[in-house]
Design a protein around this motif. Structure first.
Motif, PDB file in Angstrom:
ATOM      1  N   GLN A  98      65.626  73.645  74.801  1.00 42.55           N
ATOM      2  CA  GLN A  98      64.969  74.320  75.518  1.00 42.55           C
ATOM      3  C   GLN A  98      65.185  75.656  76.158  1.00 42.55           C
ATOM      4  O   GLN A  98      64.462  76.571  76.971  1.00 42.55           O
ATOM      5  N   SER A  99      66.573  75.754  76.132  1.00 39.83           N
ATOM      6  CA  SER A  99      67.072  76.804  77.177  1.00 39.83           C
ATOM      7  C   SER A  99      67.834  77.731  76.182  1.00 39.83           C
ATOM      8  O   SER A  99      68.436  77.253  75.113  1.00 39.83           O
ATOM      9  N   GLN A 100      68.335  78.923  76.887  1.00 38.22           N
ATOM     10  CA  GLN A 100      69.404  79.686  76.203  1.00 38.22           C
ATOM     11  C   GLN A 100      70.309  80.555  77.451  1.00 38.22           C
ATOM     12  O   GLN A 100      70.012  80.381  78.300  1.00 38.22           O
ATOM     13  N   GLY A 101      71.195  81.214  77.056  1.00 32.75           N
ATOM     14  CA  GLY A 101      71.928  81.844  77.966  1.00 32.75           C
ATOM     15  C   GLY A 101      73.377  80.884  78.484  1.00 32.75           C
ATOM     16  O   GLY A 101      73.780  80.212  77.697  1.00 32.75           O
ATOM     17  N   LEU A 102      73.755  81.147  79.567  1.00 38.40           N
ATOM     18  CA  LEU A 102      74.826  80.488  80.139  1.00 38.40           C
ATOM     19  C   LEU A 102      74.424  79.012  80.509  1.00 38.40           C
ATOM     20  O   LEU A 102      73.725  78.732  81.422  1.00 38.40           O
ATOM     21  N   ARG A 103      75.363  78.208  79.770  1.00 35.80           N
ATOM     22  CA  ARG A 103      74.807  76.718  79.972  1.00 35.80           C
ATOM     23  C   ARG A 103      76.171  75.709  80.023  1.00 35.80           C
ATOM     24  O   ARG A 103      77.024  76.104  79.072  1.00 35.80           O
ATOM     25  N   PHE A 104      76.180  74.795  80.536  1.00 30.96           N
ATOM     26  CA  PHE A 104      77.186  73.606  80.424  1.00 30.96           C
ATOM     27  C   PHE A 104      76.761  72.292  80.686  1.00 30.96           C
ATOM     28  O   PHE A 104      75.481  72.335  81.224  1.00 30.96           O
ATOM     29  N   ILE A 105      77.468  71.320  80.115  1.00 28.54           N
ATOM     30  CA  ILE A 105      76.899  69.867  80.615  1.00 28.54           C
ATOM     31  C   ILE A 105      78.253  69.455  80.894  1.00 28.54           C
ATOM     32  O   ILE A 105      79.336  69.577  80.182  1.00 28.54           O
ATOM     33  N   ALA A 106      78.584  68.621  81.947  1.00 25.35           N
ATOM     34  CA  ALA A 106      79.670  68.037  82.288  1.00 25.35           C
ATOM     35  C   ALA A 106      79.644  66.645  82.891  1.00 25.35           C
ATOM     36  O   ALA A 106      78.201  66.281  83.235  1.00 25.35           O
ATOM     37  N   GLY A 107      80.603  65.897  82.989  1.00 22.40           N
ATOM     38  CA  GLY A 107      80.422  64.801  83.835  1.00 22.40           C
ATOM     39  C   GLY A 107      81.404  63.681  83.164  1.00 22.40           C
ATOM     40  O   GLY A 107      82.260  63.843  82.378  1.00 22.40           O
ATOM     41  N   ASP A 108      81.189  62.412  83.835  1.00 18.07           N
ATOM     42  CA  ASP A 108      81.874  61.183  83.411  1.00 18.07           C
ATOM     43  C   ASP A 108      80.999  60.555  82.532  1.00 18.07           C
ATOM     44  O   ASP A 108      80.198  59.897  82.671  1.00 18.07           O
ATOM     45  N   PHE A 109      81.041  60.789  81.052  1.00 21.33           N
ATOM     46  CA  PHE A 109      80.310  60.129  80.244  1.00 21.33           C
ATOM     47  C   PHE A 109      80.750  58.561  79.912  1.00 21.33           C
ATOM     48  O   PHE A 109      80.017  58.021  79.217  1.00 21.33           O
ATOM     49  N   ASN A 110      81.987  58.462  80.301  1.00 23.01           N
ATOM     50  CA  ASN A 110      82.479  56.942  79.990  1.00 23.01           C
ATOM     51  C   ASN A 110      82.514  56.681  78.621  1.00 23.01           C
ATOM     52  O   ASN A 110      82.430  55.673  78.061  1.00 23.01           O
ATOM     53  N   GLN A 111      82.593  57.806  77.975  1.00 22.95           N
ATOM     54  CA  GLN A 111      82.891  57.923  76.339  1.00 22.95           C
ATOM     55  C   GLN A 111      83.682  59.017  75.815  1.00 22.95           C
ATOM     56  O   GLN A 111      83.775  60.116  76.521  1.00 22.95           O
ATOM     57  N   GLU A 112      84.530  58.779  74.942  1.00 21.10           N
ATOM     58  CA  GLU A 112      85.410  59.814  74.373  1.00 21.10           C
ATOM     59  C   GLU A 112      84.606  60.925  73.392  1.00 21.10           C
ATOM     60  O   GLU A 112      83.418  60.412  73.170  1.00 21.10           O
ATOM     61  N   ASP A 113      85.043  61.880  73.358  1.00 21.89           N
ATOM     62  CA  ASP A 113      84.385  62.989  72.516  1.00 21.89           C
ATOM     63  C   ASP A 113      83.946  62.615  71.380  1.00 21.89           C
ATOM     64  O   ASP A 113      84.682  61.867  70.518  1.00 21.89           O
ATOM     65  N   GLY A 114      82.544  62.777  71.075  1.00 21.33           N
ATOM     66  CA  GLY A 114      81.768  62.632  69.903  1.00 21.33           C
ATOM     67  C   GLY A 114      81.684  61.072  69.706  1.00 21.33           C
ATOM     68  O   GLY A 114      81.068  60.613  68.546  1.00 21.33           O
ATOM     69  N   GLN A 115      81.570  60.467  70.669  1.00 22.18           N
ATOM     70  CA  GLN A 115      81.164  58.864  70.804  1.00 22.18           C
ATOM     71  C   GLN A 115      79.800  58.588  70.605  1.00 22.18           C
ATOM     72  O   GLN A 115      79.394  57.432  70.466  1.00 22.18           O
ATOM     73  N   ILE A 116      78.954  59.473  71.141  1.00 23.05           N
ATOM     74  CA  ILE A 116      77.485  59.313  71.426  1.00 23.05           C
ATOM     75  C   ILE A 116      76.918  60.509  70.430  1.00 23.05           C
ATOM     76  O   ILE A 116      77.491  61.631  70.043  1.00 23.05           O
ATOM     77  N   GLU A 117      75.609  60.165  70.087  1.00 21.53           N
ATOM     78  CA  GLU A 117      74.990  61.305  68.966  1.00 21.53           C
ATOM     79  C   GLU A 117      74.774  62.513  69.644  1.00 21.53           C
ATOM     80  O   GLU A 117      75.054  63.368  69.134  1.00 21.53           O
TER      81      GLU A 117
END
Length: 122
Positions: free
Chosen positions: A56-75
């Motif tokens: 739903q958004s465009q422009g400058l965006r980020f997602i951060a945090g402690d996912f408790n998952q390695e990269d790519g482990q969730i859909e």
């Protein structure tokens, strides 16, 4: 309550100079992180940020945090990569050759900062 902490996500926006930046933070489920059930529950949290920041958004965006998952482990993480979002550590490795550093007990990378390609540093 998961391991004494609440699994959650939140979305915020802030102004950087003359531009708005939107971002979201997630704290993924920590108990039994390698099970499909835990990954699915963490993906549900990430889906809230996915809908708001990716779809739903465009422009400058980020997602951060402690996912408790390695990269790519969730859909959602795989979809973000397919849409051109990049993990900051991956970006630094590609751009500067900077070695990726563990974020979880010095062993794995489960804390992430992902950037939309529209951020200026990319």
């Amino acid at each position: 309550m998961i391991s004494g902490k609440v699994a959650e996500s939140m979305h915020r926006a802030f102004k950087l100079g003359t531009r708005w930046v939107q971002g979201g933070v997630i704290y993924g489920h920590a108990a039994q992180p390698t099970t499909q059930e835990t990954r699915s529950r963490t993906n549900e949290l990430a889906s809230l940020l996915h809908e708001r920041l990716v779809l739903q958004s465009q422009g400058l965006r980020f997602i951060a945090g402690d996912f408790n998952q390695e990269d790519g482990q969730i859909e959602c993480m795989r979809d973000w990569a397919d849409r051109g979002w990049i993990n900051v550590q991956t970006w630094a490795l590609q751009k500067f050759g900077t070695e990726m550093m563990p974020t979880c007990h010095g062993k794995t990378i489960k804390d992430h900062i992902l950037l939309a390609l529209s951020l200026p540093c990319i």
